[in-house]
Design an enzyme around this catalytic site. Structure first.
Site, PDB file in Angstrom:
ATOM      1  N   CYS A  11      20.339   0.594  46.447  1.00  0.00           N
ATOM      2  CA  CYS A  11      19.307  -0.371  46.032  1.00  0.00           C
ATOM      3  C   CYS A  11      18.195  -0.488  47.067  1.00  0.00           C
ATOM      4  O   CYS A  11      17.145  -1.057  46.780  1.00  0.00           O
ATOM      5  CB  CYS A  11      19.911  -1.742  45.736  1.00  0.00           C
ATOM      6  SG  CYS A  11      20.470  -2.637  47.187  1.00  0.00           S
ATOM      7  N   CYS A  51      22.964  -8.965  47.303  1.00  0.00           N
ATOM      8  CA  CYS A  51      22.140  -9.365  48.458  1.00  0.00           C
ATOM      9  C   CYS A  51      22.856 -10.412  49.308  1.00  0.00           C
ATOM     10  O   CYS A  51      22.796 -10.371  50.535  1.00  0.00           O
ATOM     11  CB  CYS A  51      20.797  -9.917  47.987  1.00  0.00           C
ATOM     12  SG  CYS A  51      19.780  -8.708  47.124  1.00  0.00           S
TER      13      CYS A  51
END
Length: 150
Positions: free
Chosen positions: A34, A103
């Site tokens: 990502c 995240c």
């Protein structure tokens, strides 16, 4: 994608951004799939995290989770900081979209990686891993460079 007010605040006005030149511990984690990369710097005195800074390359959620994680552990003991979880980071931000949960895990792992580095520099034995350890969908958890024990 809809972000909470807290996420937007930490993204637009991140706290503790930067480097600590003489850091006692530095941790870096990333997810190559990502593109998010987090680097955290710790200053530790008498087992207390007296200063913490971060540099994050990534999306708004990655920056917000880095910012809030630093705020959550600044002034805490190492043991307290090690207990930080991605769920606590998400809760502090009022939630994250499902696609951005990774995240919060990276933020948790960056903290642990910096503490692992502090332990290594000070000859303290630990079973902490540097980098993530099965943290998120899409990571290559077999990458021995990212996932190596101390």
């Amino acid at each position: 994608m809809v972000y909470t007010k807290q996420v937007m605040e930490h993204f637009t006005n991140p706290q503790n951004v930067g480097e600590i030149e003489d850091a006692d511990g530095i941790g870096e984690v990333g997810n190559a799939k990502c593109g998010d990369i987090m680097k955290m710097y710790l200053k530790i005195e008498n087992n207390i995290i007296t200063d913490i800074k971060f540099k994050t390359f990534g999306c708004g959620a990655a920056i917000a989770t880095s910012s809030v994680a630093t705020e959550m552990i600044k002034g805490r003991t190492i043991d307290e900081a090690l207990k930080l979880t991605n769920k606590e980071v998400i809760d502090e931000l009022g939630g994250l979209p499902p696609a951005k949960i990774h995240c919060s895990v990276l933020a948790e792992e960056a903290v642990k990686s910096a503490i692992a580095d502090y332990y290594r520099r000070n000859g303290i034995e630990s079973d902490l891993l540097i980098g993530c350890d099965g943290c998120c969908e899409g990571c290559d958890h077999n990458d021995k460079e990212l996932h190596r024990p101390l």
